[in-house]
Design a protein around this motif. Structure first.
Motif, mmCIF file in Angstrom:
data_model
loop_
_atom_site.group_PDB
_atom_site.id
_atom_site.type_symbol
_atom_site.label_atom_id
_atom_site.label_comp_id
_atom_site.label_asym_id
_atom_site.label_seq_id
_atom_site.Cartn_x
_atom_site.Cartn_y
_atom_site.Cartn_z
ATOM 1 N N VAL A 25 0.851 -1.204 0.000
ATOM 2 C CA VAL A 25 0.000 0.000 0.000
ATOM 3 C C VAL A 25 0.882 1.249 0.000
ATOM 4 O O VAL A 25 0.602 2.225 -0.700
ATOM 5 N N ARG A 26 1.967 1.175 0.758
ATOM 6 C CA ARG A 26 2.907 2.294 0.805
ATOM 7 C C ARG A 26 3.522 2.506 -0.582
ATOM 8 O O ARG A 26 3.687 3.626 -1.041
ATOM 9 N N ARG A 27 3.826 1.424 -1.263
ATOM 10 C CA ARG A 27 4.402 1.501 -2.611
ATOM 11 C C ARG A 27 3.424 2.199 -3.563
ATOM 12 O O ARG A 27 3.826 2.956 -4.434
ATOM 13 N N LEU A 28 2.124 1.916 -3.377
ATOM 14 C CA LEU A 28 1.126 2.525 -4.262
ATOM 15 C C LEU A 28 0.995 4.019 -4.030
ATOM 16 O O LEU A 28 0.672 4.772 -4.938
ATOM 17 N N GLY A 29 1.230 4.434 -2.786
ATOM 18 C CA GLY A 29 1.089 5.859 -2.466
ATOM 19 C C GLY A 29 -0.310 6.345 -2.814
ATOM 20 O O GLY A 29 -1.310 5.753 -2.409
ATOM 21 N N ARG A 30 -0.369 7.392 -3.617
ATOM 22 C CA ARG A 30 -1.653 7.984 -4.012
ATOM 23 C C ARG A 30 -2.534 6.983 -4.757
ATOM 24 O O ARG A 30 -3.759 7.045 -4.700
ATOM 25 N N LYS A 31 -1.890 6.057 -5.447
ATOM 26 C CA LYS A 31 -2.650 5.088 -6.250
ATOM 27 C C LYS A 31 -3.445 4.107 -5.380
ATOM 28 O O LYS A 31 -4.290 3.378 -5.884
ATOM 29 N N ALA A 32 -3.152 4.074 -4.089
ATOM 30 C CA ALA A 32 -3.967 3.233 -3.201
ATOM 31 C C ALA A 32 -5.368 3.810 -3.055
ATOM 32 O O ALA A 32 -6.301 3.097 -2.674
ATOM 33 N N ALA A 33 -5.518 5.095 -3.383
ATOM 34 C CA ALA A 33 -6.826 5.758 -3.367
ATOM 35 C C ALA A 33 -7.566 5.546 -2.042
ATOM 36 O O ALA A 33 -8.766 5.266 -2.021
ATOM 37 N N GLY A 34 -6.839 5.645 -0.948
ATOM 38 C CA GLY A 34 -7.472 5.564 0.369
ATOM 39 C C GLY A 34 -7.596 4.149 0.919
ATOM 40 O O GLY A 34 -8.030 3.950 2.043
ATOM 41 N N ARG A 35 -7.217 3.152 0.110
ATOM 42 C CA ARG A 35 -7.328 1.778 0.603
ATOM 43 C C ARG A 35 -6.155 1.461 1.535
ATOM 44 O O ARG A 35 -5.055 1.982 1.365
ATOM 45 N N THR A 36 -6.424 0.605 2.508
ATOM 46 C CA THR A 36 -5.426 0.297 3.540
ATOM 47 C C THR A 36 -4.867 -1.114 3.365
ATOM 48 O O THR A 36 -5.351 -1.887 2.527
ATOM 49 N N ALA A 37 -3.878 -1.429 4.212
ATOM 50 C CA ALA A 37 -3.330 -2.787 4.220
ATOM 51 C C ALA A 37 -4.426 -3.792 4.577
ATOM 52 O O ALA A 37 -4.452 -4.908 4.047
#
Lengths: 198, 146
Positions: free
Chosen positions: A35-47
């Motif tokens: 999720v950390r790698r995705l940064g902004r691309k996680a779009a608010g999603r968590t581990a």
């Protein structure tokens, strides 16, 4: 040979109950890392969301657990790697723009400094690249006094794989893992977005 | 030729990738030490992760149950909608039944064969049952529209 059927809820419950503390911690740490790698691309999603989706994909049969070749932890890690890559590919930057206010800093003289002013307006993805630049520099600065981690980071930035970095530096597996542990711990403090609470 | 701008996104991705993969490759001792260094109890972390995974299994099972309930609710609603086309009184039900038998003798033949009776000897319960079957087949719709 791949499994020809999806795992059942009962099978997954048994596998979850059998998870050891190190296995569970490893799953959480990997999920946070992705999720950390995705940064902004996680779009608010968590581990936690990533762990949840890995189980759902396994039950739905979109990711088959090949029990003969991989244990439950290995299966979930592979599934989370695949799901988070999908999240990155499906990311729409227009829905999650980088705001100038997120990057603007206060100078020592009390004025404001907007990095946007230093960008060529037509540069594609310039905002995201600028945000990444700041994060890379932040990580490098945090380890300026840690010679081993600094050299490992330099190797990574040059595109070397972790085993290559280790052998290039002549580090033992333990020395390398200890340095990576320092790096992971610092990164989780600096970029805490990968919380597991689902 | 202009110099290509440095791709910091790729650099950050390389670092974060290596960090995530290093967690996957770390030994049990390293992972446990890391959890303790962060001030957490490994058993508490394990309980949290097991809880997330278990809730995902439960949610998946409940999703299937919810889908089945939704499907049942739709079928029930469809039957209720069809049943509203059946008249409320015995006289009106018999009248509708006879109209169907007259206009669609094929249906009538099938029902008579099924019931093995003459139309006149059918009870109201027989007619009600026949109309419900016809309603379930959607055969009452055109009579209701008329």
């Amino acid at each position: 040979m791949p499994e020809d059927r999806a795992a059942t809820p009962a099978e997954l419950r048994a596998a979850i109950d059998a998870l050891t503390a190190p296995q569970a911690a490893k799953l959480e740490e990997f999920a946070k890392g992705r999720v950390r790698r995705l940064g902004r691309k996680a779009a608010g999603r968590t581990a936690g969301d990533l762990l949840n989706d890995a189980v759902t994909a396994t039950l739905a049969g979109t990711r088959r657990w090949n029990r003969a070749n991989v244990d439950f932890t290995g299966h979930l890690i592979g599934t989370m790697r695949s799901i988070s890559s999908h999240w990155a590919r499906d990311f729409d930057p227009e829905e999650h723009p980088v705001l100038e206010s997120e990057l603007t800093k206060t100078t020592s003289e009390g004025g404001t400094l907007s990095p946007f002013e230093q960008l060529a307006a037509t540069e594609p993805d310039a905002e995201r690249n600028l945000e990444a630049k700041e994060q890379v520099e932040e990580i490098l600065a945090a380890f300026a006094a840690d010679t081993v981690v600094s050299v490992i980071l330099d190797g990574m930035l040059e595109g070397m794989s972790p085993p290559d970095v280790r052998s290039e530096l002549g580090l033992s597996q333990t020395e390398y893992e200890t340095a990576m542990r320092r790096l992971r711990r610092k990164a989780s403090q600096m970029f805490p977005a990968g919380g597991a609470d689902a | 030729m202009p110099e290509r701008p440095r791709d910091y996104e790729a650099e950050l991705r390389a670092i974060m990738d290596a960090l995530a993969e290093s967690a996957a490759q770390a030994s049990d001792e390293e992972i446990l030490a890391e959890v303790r260094e962060s001030g957490e109890d490994p058993e508490a972390v394990a309980a949290r992760v097991r809880g997330i995974l278990s809730r995902a299994v439960t949610a998946y099972e409940q999703r299937r149950l919810r889908d089945a309930e939704e499907s049942y609710r739709r079928r029930l609603e469809s039957m209720r909608t069809q049943s509203r086309a059946i008249p409320a009184t015995p006289e009106r039900r018999r009248e509708l039944f006879m109209a169907i038998m007259t206009r669609q003798p094929d249906l009538g033949t099938a029902l008579v064969t099924l019931q093995n009776r003459e139309f006149r000897s059918l009870t109201d319960a027989d007619i009600q049952s026949a109309l419900e079957q016809l309603a379930a087949l959607g055969a009452l719709q055109e009579f209701e529209d008329r």
